[in-house]
Design a protein around this motif. Structure first.
Motif, PDB file in Angstrom:
ATOM      1  N   VAL A 136       0.865  -1.184   0.000  1.00 45.36           N
ATOM      2  CA  VAL A 136       0.000   0.000   0.000  1.00 45.36           C
ATOM      3  C   VAL A 136       0.898   1.229   0.000  1.00 45.36           C
ATOM      4  N   THR A 137       0.665   2.138  -0.937  1.00 42.18           N
ATOM      5  CA  THR A 137       1.512   3.327  -1.080  1.00 42.18           C
ATOM      6  C   THR A 137       0.670   4.587  -0.992  1.00 42.18           C
ATOM      7  N   ARG A 138       1.151   5.533  -0.198  1.00 39.31           N
ATOM      8  CA  ARG A 138       0.558   6.871  -0.161  1.00 39.31           C
ATOM      9  C   ARG A 138       1.532   7.830  -0.843  1.00 39.31           C
ATOM     10  N   TYR A 139       1.076   8.446  -1.920  1.00 41.21           N
ATOM     11  CA  TYR A 139       1.923   9.362  -2.669  1.00 41.21           C
ATOM     12  C   TYR A 139       1.827  10.773  -2.100  1.00 41.21           C
ATOM     13  N   GLU A 140       2.730  11.614  -2.544  1.00 41.96           N
ATOM     14  CA  GLU A 140       2.879  12.959  -1.969  1.00 41.96           C
ATOM     15  C   GLU A 140       1.603  13.780  -2.074  1.00 41.96           C
ATOM     16  N   LYS A 141       0.867  13.683  -3.169  1.00 44.73           N
ATOM     17  CA  LYS A 141      -0.307  14.525  -3.379  1.00 44.73           C
ATOM     18  C   LYS A 141      -1.605  13.881  -2.888  1.00 44.73           C
ATOM     19  N   GLY A 142      -1.482  12.879  -2.025  1.00 45.47           N
ATOM     20  CA  GLY A 142      -2.674  12.295  -1.425  1.00 45.47           C
ATOM     21  C   GLY A 142      -3.267  11.124  -2.176  1.00 45.47           C
ATOM     22  N   LYS A 143      -2.652  10.679  -3.268  1.00 41.88           N
ATOM     23  CA  LYS A 143      -3.135   9.525  -4.002  1.00 41.88           C
ATOM     24  C   LYS A 143      -2.642   8.257  -3.309  1.00 41.88           C
ATOM     25  N   TRP A 144      -3.507   7.210  -3.326  1.00 41.69           N
ATOM     26  CA  TRP A 144      -3.156   5.931  -2.727  1.00 41.69           C
ATOM     27  C   TRP A 144      -3.197   4.837  -3.793  1.00 41.69           C
ATOM     28  N   ASP A 145      -2.397   3.775  -3.560  1.00 43.43           N
ATOM     29  CA  ASP A 145      -2.351   2.673  -4.509  1.00 43.43           C
ATOM     30  C   ASP A 145      -2.164   1.358  -3.751  1.00 43.43           C
ATOM     31  N   ILE A 146      -2.759   0.281  -4.292  1.00 46.44           N
ATOM     32  CA  ILE A 146      -2.600  -1.066  -3.738  1.00 46.44           C
ATOM     33  C   ILE A 146      -2.041  -1.966  -4.834  1.00 46.44           C
ATOM     34  N   GLU A 147      -0.951  -2.665  -4.537  1.00 43.36           N
ATOM     35  CA  GLU A 147      -0.328  -3.549  -5.511  1.00 43.36           C
ATOM     36  C   GLU A 147      -0.088  -4.916  -4.879  1.00 43.36           C
ATOM     37  N   VAL A 148      -0.531  -5.978  -5.548  1.00 47.67           N
ATOM     38  CA  VAL A 148      -0.229  -7.338  -5.099  1.00 47.67           C
ATOM     39  C   VAL A 148       1.193  -7.678  -5.541  1.00 47.67           C
ATOM     40  N   VAL A 149       2.079  -7.962  -4.579  1.00 48.21           N
ATOM     41  CA  VAL A 149       3.484  -8.220  -4.911  1.00 48.21           C
ATOM     42  C   VAL A 149       3.869  -9.687  -4.757  1.00 48.21           C
ATOM     43  N   ALA A 150       3.006 -10.501  -4.132  1.00 45.25           N
ATOM     44  CA  ALA A 150       3.313 -11.926  -3.997  1.00 45.25           C
ATOM     45  C   ALA A 150       2.030 -12.699  -3.723  1.00 45.25           C
ATOM     46  N   ARG A 151       2.025 -13.960  -4.182  1.00 43.21           N
ATOM     47  CA  ARG A 151       0.897 -14.862  -3.958  1.00 43.21           C
ATOM     48  C   ARG A 151       1.427 -16.198  -3.448  1.00 43.21           C
ATOM     49  N   PHE A 152       0.658 -16.808  -2.521  1.00 41.68           N
ATOM     50  CA  PHE A 152       0.937 -18.189  -2.126  1.00 41.68           C
ATOM     51  C   PHE A 152      -0.370 -18.955  -2.266  1.00 41.68           C
ATOM     52  N   GLU A 153      -0.370 -19.991  -3.125  1.00 34.16           N
ATOM     53  CA  GLU A 153      -1.624 -20.639  -3.504  1.00 34.16           C
ATOM     54  C   GLU A 153      -1.578 -22.157  -3.413  1.00 34.16           C
ATOM     55  N   GLU A 154      -0.726 -22.697  -2.537  1.00 33.37           N
ATOM     56  CA  GLU A 154      -0.668 -24.151  -2.373  1.00 33.37           C
ATOM     57  C   GLU A 154      -1.765 -24.688  -1.465  1.00 33.37           C
ATOM     58  N   HIS A 155      -2.456 -23.808  -0.748  1.00 37.41           N
ATOM     59  CA  HIS A 155      -3.543 -24.268   0.106  1.00 37.41           C
ATOM     60  C   HIS A 155      -4.709 -24.738  -0.746  1.00 37.41           C
ATOM     61  N   LYS A 156      -5.319 -25.850  -0.333  1.00 35.43           N
ATOM     62  CA  LYS A 156      -6.440 -26.420  -1.066  1.00 35.43           C
ATOM     63  C   LYS A 156      -7.789 -26.086  -0.452  1.00 35.43           C
ATOM     64  N   SER A 157      -7.791 -25.336   0.636  1.00 35.49           N
ATOM     65  CA  SER A 157      -9.059 -24.920   1.245  1.00 35.49           C
ATOM     66  C   SER A 157      -8.875 -23.557   1.903  1.00 35.49           C
ATOM     67  N   MET A 158      -9.743 -23.194   2.832  1.00 37.82           N
ATOM     68  CA  MET A 158      -9.857 -21.826   3.326  1.00 37.82           C
ATOM     69  C   MET A 158      -8.644 -21.387   4.147  1.00 37.82           C
ATOM     70  N   ASN A 159      -8.002 -20.329   3.696  1.00 36.68           N
ATOM     71  CA  ASN A 159      -6.871 -19.721   4.405  1.00 36.68           C
ATOM     72  C   ASN A 159      -7.412 -18.657   5.351  1.00 36.68           C
ATOM     73  N   TYR A 160      -7.530 -19.047   6.644  1.00 36.76           N
ATOM     74  CA  TYR A 160      -8.064 -18.135   7.648  1.00 36.76           C
ATOM     75  C   TYR A 160      -6.986 -17.440   8.466  1.00 36.76           C
ATOM     76  N   GLY A 161      -5.745 -17.921   8.411  1.00 45.03           N
ATOM     77  CA  GLY A 161      -4.718 -17.322   9.252  1.00 45.03           C
ATOM     78  C   GLY A 161      -3.343 -17.396   8.636  1.00 45.03           C
ATOM     79  N   SER A 162      -2.562 -16.324   8.790  1.00 48.21           N
ATOM     80  CA  SER A 162      -1.183 -16.250   8.311  1.00 48.21           C
ATOM     81  C   SER A 162      -0.426 -15.292   9.221  1.00 48.21           C
ATOM     82  N   ASP A 163       0.882 -15.480   9.310  1.00 54.32           N
ATOM     83  CA  ASP A 163       1.698 -14.542  10.087  1.00 54.32           C
ATOM     84  C   ASP A 163       3.141 -14.639   9.614  1.00 54.32           C
ATOM     85  N   VAL A 164       3.944 -13.662  10.046  1.00 53.15           N
ATOM     86  CA  VAL A 164       5.331 -13.544   9.616  1.00 53.15           C
ATOM     87  C   VAL A 164       6.260 -13.952  10.746  1.00 53.15           C
ATOM     88  N   LEU A 165       7.230 -14.806  10.435  1.00 49.80           N
ATOM     89  CA  LEU A 165       8.217 -15.252  11.413  1.00 49.80           C
ATOM     90  C   LEU A 165       9.448 -14.363  11.423  1.00 49.80           C
TER      91      LEU A 165
END
Length: 398
Positions: A341-370
């Motif tokens: 998520v980026t906030r630019y100088e003039k107040g514009k915002w942007d959302i960019e997907v930079v990575a995907r993990f899709e090996e799960h075969k059912s509902m992904n309800y939880g994730s965290d960073v180690l």
């Protein structure tokens, strides 16, 4: 964009509904599980459901599972079975309570655990450091056992205040002092106050960064807000001193989301990221007073159940005025996403997907960073429900 591969995967005994890494020692994590049993006459059919239900013929159980990541492999260290399902859990963000863990249950209670290392051995210099263990402290029955506590969060400034959302639609704050004291009880009549109320399930809540307000999201597609006093509880312990119902700001916004609001992550005062069943993540202007609006939005391909900031806001480059946040999204049937998520100088915002993990075969309800930062990137754990899977993977910024 290609999906990232897993480094290791592990199947556990029951379906995982939530996960959190221990901030004090981030090689360790705790998973909460949710299991549903449906009784049909003399036959018991063991199934799992996507969404909580309050049907009387349903019995839920679960567990708290302590694990560790060592040499890029997941190891289960301890499993604590529970006679209720676990729907949410969080470690205390307060330094003097860093070993405390609270889990929200399907029977109207908050359960308190500690995660701590055993006492030192006779030869601590020569013997390996033992792993920590989970220890049950007490149960706080804050609602009728037929009510599910759907989410839970700690107040960022006051260690004695927590917030909960309920299957009955309310978002409440609770006074829970002396959590380490096994004898301390909870009085629902004096130690709890309702701040917002949804006509359907209240799925999630979040305090503002300094604890001066509380957001809640519900199955009615609304985002609600209630202003809180900045001062802490009075010496008399009156929880209602947190809210002046005659002067405090309160609003309800139904027009910004196309389905239930399931995740809320405040970025700064007046700006919040939300997730919804409509598959979208949004940057929303959320002032205490005034008009709400969507600054930016992106379709992540699945219902956005949880959002976690995995990198503090930083300048896009030295001397720039643009700010970026890196956020981990648990996207139910679509797997996990990392978004910038980026906030630019003039107040514009942007959302960019930079990575995907899709090996799960059912509902992904939880994730965290180690692990954060460094040349090897960020190690991430994510879970999926029906296949009872925990995956370890790495995101390396380009």
């Amino acid at each position: 964009m290609a999906s990232l591969p897993s480094l290791h995967g592990l199947i556990i005994d029951l379906p995982p509904s939530c996960i959190e890494v221990w901030p004090k020692s981030p090689q360790y994590f705790v998973v909460g599980t949710y299991f549903l049993e449906k009784n049909d006459a003399d036959k018991t059919e063991r199934t799992n459901d996507d969404l909580p239900s309050t049907s009387e013929d349903q019995k839920r159980s679960g567990s708290l599972v302590l694990g560790a990541v060592e040499n890029e492999r997941i190891t289960i260290l301890q499993t604590c079975p529970t006679p209720y399902a676990i729907l949410d859990l969080h470690f205390s963000p307060h330094d003097n309570h860093s070993e405390l863990l609270i889990a929200a249950t399907s029977t109207g209670s908050l359960v308190v655990y500690t995660l701590s290392y055993p006492t030192s051995t006779e030869n601590p210099a020569t013997e390996p450091q033992p792993h920590p263990t989970l220890t049950f402290v007490k149960t706080l029955q804050i609602q009728h056992p037929s009510t599910l506590i759907l989410s839970f969060n700690w107040h960022p400034m006051d260690a004695d205040i927590v917030g909960v959302t309920l299957s009955s639609g309310e978002a409440n704050i609770c006074n829970v002092p002396s959590l380490k004291d096994k004898e301390t009880t909870f009085d629902e009549n004096t130690d709890q106050a309702t701040l917002t109320d949804h006509p359907l399930e209240a799925w999630t809540l979040a305090f503002t960064p300094y604890g001066t307000g509380l957001f809640s999201g519900g199955d009615d597609s609304s985002l609600q807000y209630r202003e809180l006093r900045s001062s802490l509880i009075s010496e008399a312990g009156d929880l209602h001193n947190y809210v002046d119902r005659n002067t405090s700001s309160q609003w309800l916004e139904r027009k910004l989301h196309g389905a239930g609001v399931t995740a809320i992550l405040p970025l700064m005062e007046g700006v919040t990221v939300t997730g919804s069943y409509d598959d979208h993540v949004r940057v929303v202007k959320t002032p205490s007073f005034g008009r709400r609006e969507v600054f930016a939005e992106a379709n992540l391909g699945g219902g956005v159940w949880r959002l976690k900031a995995i990198e503090a806001p930083r300048l896009t480059f030295p001397g720039a005025r643009e700010l970026t946040w890196l956020i981990l999204a648990s996207c139910m049937h679509a797997g996990a996403r990392i978004v910038r998520v980026t906030r630019y100088e003039k107040g514009k915002w942007d959302i960019e997907v930079v990575a995907r993990f899709e090996e799960h075969k059912s509902m992904n309800y939880g994730s965290d960073v180690l692990a954060r930062g460094g040349g090897t990137g960020k190690l991430i754990l994510s879970t999926s429900f029906y296949d009872r899977l925990i995956c370890l993977w790495r995101y390396s910024p380009q």
